[in-house]
Design a protein around this motif. Structure first.
Motif, mmCIF file in Angstrom:
data_model
loop_
_atom_site.group_PDB
_atom_site.id
_atom_site.type_symbol
_atom_site.label_atom_id
_atom_site.label_comp_id
_atom_site.label_asym_id
_atom_site.label_seq_id
_atom_site.Cartn_x
_atom_site.Cartn_y
_atom_site.Cartn_z
ATOM 1 N N ILE A 185 -36.418 39.831 -51.984
ATOM 2 C CA ILE A 185 -36.272 40.990 -52.862
ATOM 3 C C ILE A 185 -34.810 41.331 -53.119
ATOM 4 C CG2 ILE A 185 -36.660 43.494 -53.005
ATOM 5 C CD1 ILE A 185 -39.348 43.051 -51.668
ATOM 6 N N GLU A 186 -33.962 41.161 -52.119
ATOM 7 C CA GLU A 186 -32.557 41.554 -52.287
ATOM 8 C C GLU A 186 -31.844 40.728 -53.346
ATOM 9 O OE1 GLU A 186 -29.940 39.093 -49.040
ATOM 10 O OE2 GLU A 186 -30.931 40.902 -48.338
ATOM 11 N N ARG A 187 -32.426 39.602 -53.751
ATOM 12 C CA ARG A 187 -31.802 38.753 -54.778
ATOM 13 C C ARG A 187 -31.837 39.388 -56.166
ATOM 14 N NH1 ARG A 187 -31.028 33.399 -53.895
ATOM 15 N NH2 ARG A 187 -31.696 32.906 -56.028
ATOM 16 N N VAL A 188 -32.742 40.332 -56.372
ATOM 17 C CA VAL A 188 -32.873 40.920 -57.701
ATOM 18 C C VAL A 188 -32.562 42.415 -57.708
ATOM 19 C CG1 VAL A 188 -34.554 39.216 -58.482
ATOM 20 C CG2 VAL A 188 -35.352 41.284 -57.334
ATOM 21 N N THR A 189 -31.917 42.908 -56.664
ATOM 22 C CA THR A 189 -31.607 44.329 -56.616
ATOM 23 C C THR A 189 -30.223 44.541 -56.019
ATOM 24 O OG1 THR A 189 -32.494 46.491 -55.968
ATOM 25 C CG2 THR A 189 -32.597 44.738 -54.321
ATOM 26 N N THR A 190 -29.835 45.784 -55.866
ATOM 27 C CA THR A 190 -28.544 46.110 -55.271
ATOM 28 C C THR A 190 -28.758 46.594 -53.843
ATOM 29 O OG1 THR A 190 -28.632 48.420 -56.006
ATOM 30 C CG2 THR A 190 -27.685 46.818 -57.535
ATOM 31 N N ARG A 191 -27.686 46.624 -53.079
ATOM 32 C CA ARG A 191 -27.799 47.091 -51.698
ATOM 33 C C ARG A 191 -28.254 48.544 -51.647
ATOM 34 N NH1 ARG A 191 -22.137 45.895 -49.140
ATOM 35 N NH2 ARG A 191 -21.529 45.983 -51.334
ATOM 36 N N ASN A 211 -43.458 40.104 -59.088
ATOM 37 C CA ASN A 211 -42.968 38.758 -59.416
ATOM 38 C C ASN A 211 -43.479 38.309 -60.783
ATOM 39 O OD1 ASN A 211 -45.437 36.833 -59.052
ATOM 40 N ND2 ASN A 211 -45.516 38.222 -57.301
ATOM 41 N N PRO A 212 -42.828 37.320 -61.404
ATOM 42 C CA PRO A 212 -43.214 36.870 -62.755
ATOM 43 C C PRO A 212 -44.635 36.331 -62.850
ATOM 44 C CG PRO A 212 -41.021 36.087 -62.185
ATOM 45 C CD PRO A 212 -41.594 36.674 -60.937
ATOM 46 N N VAL A 213 -45.138 35.710 -61.790
ATOM 47 C CA VAL A 213 -46.502 35.176 -61.827
ATOM 48 C C VAL A 213 -47.512 36.309 -61.989
ATOM 49 C CG1 VAL A 213 -48.268 33.923 -60.540
ATOM 50 C CG2 VAL A 213 -45.890 33.157 -60.454
ATOM 51 N N THR A 214 -47.323 37.378 -61.220
ATOM 52 C CA THR A 214 -48.209 38.537 -61.327
ATOM 53 C C THR A 214 -48.103 39.165 -62.706
ATOM 54 O OG1 THR A 214 -47.986 38.972 -58.962
ATOM 55 C CG2 THR A 214 -48.803 40.769 -60.332
ATOM 56 N N ASP A 215 -46.882 39.240 -63.240
ATOM 57 C CA ASP A 215 -46.695 39.786 -64.585
ATOM 58 C C ASP A 215 -47.510 38.999 -65.601
ATOM 59 O OD1 ASP A 215 -44.988 41.749 -63.720
ATOM 60 O OD2 ASP A 215 -43.161 40.628 -64.173
ATOM 61 N N ALA A 216 -47.464 37.681 -65.500
ATOM 62 C CA ALA A 216 -48.165 36.826 -66.451
ATOM 63 C C ALA A 216 -49.682 36.970 -66.329
ATOM 64 C CB ALA A 216 -47.755 35.368 -66.231
ATOM 65 N N LEU A 245 -43.719 48.571 -61.608
ATOM 66 C CA LEU A 245 -42.717 49.306 -62.386
ATOM 67 C C LEU A 245 -41.340 48.650 -62.319
ATOM 68 C CD1 LEU A 245 -43.670 52.972 -61.381
ATOM 69 C CD2 LEU A 245 -44.259 51.764 -63.495
ATOM 70 N N HIS A 246 -41.189 47.676 -61.419
ATOM 71 C CA HIS A 246 -39.914 46.954 -61.240
ATOM 72 C C HIS A 246 -38.758 47.914 -60.969
ATOM 73 C CE1 HIS A 246 -41.765 43.182 -62.466
ATOM 74 N NE2 HIS A 246 -42.254 43.783 -63.538
ATOM 75 N N ILE A 247 -38.986 48.885 -60.101
ATOM 76 C CA ILE A 247 -37.961 49.907 -59.881
ATOM 77 C C ILE A 247 -36.734 49.374 -59.146
ATOM 78 C CG2 ILE A 247 -39.694 51.739 -59.859
ATOM 79 C CD1 ILE A 247 -39.313 51.908 -56.833
ATOM 80 N N LEU A 248 -36.867 48.243 -58.479
ATOM 81 C CA LEU A 248 -35.716 47.681 -57.763
ATOM 82 C C LEU A 248 -34.912 46.708 -58.612
ATOM 83 C CD1 LEU A 248 -37.131 46.977 -54.179
ATOM 84 C CD2 LEU A 248 -35.668 48.849 -54.931
ATOM 85 N N ARG A 249 -35.416 46.365 -59.756
ATOM 86 C CA ARG A 249 -34.754 45.350 -60.570
ATOM 87 C C ARG A 249 -33.418 45.852 -61.083
ATOM 88 N NH1 ARG A 249 -38.046 42.948 -65.469
ATOM 89 N NH2 ARG A 249 -39.114 41.862 -63.752
#
Length: 208
Positions: free
Chosen positions: A80-86, A136-141, A191-195
């Motif tokens: 998860i940390e790869r797509v968000t900020t600290r 994740n993108p798979v769930t989105d699709a 909601l992708h709130i961490l993106r």
């Protein structure tokens, strides 16, 4: 370079907090077990000991409890940390942990004559797993093709959270906190709130 990246990892920073808090617990427990509970365990009335709201998220009952949450945190957190900020990571982890803990003592208190108390990062960790599954993108699709109604989406969240909770059911486990954390994570993931767009773009370029 690698050591620098590890030190900046919010997942590794959270693990350090786990260890520091557990060390403090161990020292205080040696002096007075009752004092350790009063300082670190979340229990009603919360207004009397408000510091337990954040501390209970990072505290653990024993070494086995700490290790199990640490392994789960590594698995979900590093992804998860790869797509968000600290900042977003830490704010999310702490918030979900507090919400899950509050749900545990509130709902648990309705059905138990004993005063409920909770400590541990399980609720927050379940929040990470819920986010990982739903965001994740798979769930989105998949969900994009299903065109589920709002009621159906709520039902899916409830069923998935219930299944995740039952998988961890055992005596002494804060099941309500697990359910709450996972459910919050599923909603937050949709909601992708961490993106963080800049972070996600940077990672995409690095992969390419």
């Amino acid at each position: 370079m690698y050591d620098m990246r590890l030190s900046r990892s919010p997942t590794m920073q959270t693990l350090v907090v786990f260890c520091v808090v557990f060390a403090l617990q161990s020292v205080i427990r040696f002096i007075s077990p009752a004092l350790m509970v009063n300082l670190f365990a979340l229990a009603p009335p919360v207004a009397v000991r408000p510091w337990t709201l954040p501390l209970s998220v990072y505290a653990h009952a024993n070494l086995g409890h700490l290790l199990s949450n640490a392994v789960a945190l590594l698995f979900a957190g590093l992804l998860i940390e790869r797509v968000t900020t600290r900042f977003r990571f830490h704010a999310y982890f702490l918030t979900v942990g507090i919400v899950a803990g509050m749900a545990q003592i509130w709902v648990g208190g309705l059905f138990s004559v004993n005063t409920p108390a909770v400590l541990g990062a399980s609720g927050a960790v379940f929040g990470l797993f819920g986010y990982l599954i739903a965001g994740n993108p798979v769930t989105d699709a998949v969900l994009g093709r299903l065109h589920l109604s709002h009621r159906a989406q709520i039902a899916v969240v409830f069923v998935l959270a219930m299944l995740a909770t039952l998988m961890t059911a055992s005596p002494g486990v804060a099941l309500i906190a697990h359910f709450t954390g996972f459910a919050v994570g599923l909603v937050a993931g949709r909601l992708h709130i961490l993106r963080a767009e800049t972070q996600a773009t940077s990672n995409d370029r690095a992969v390419q």
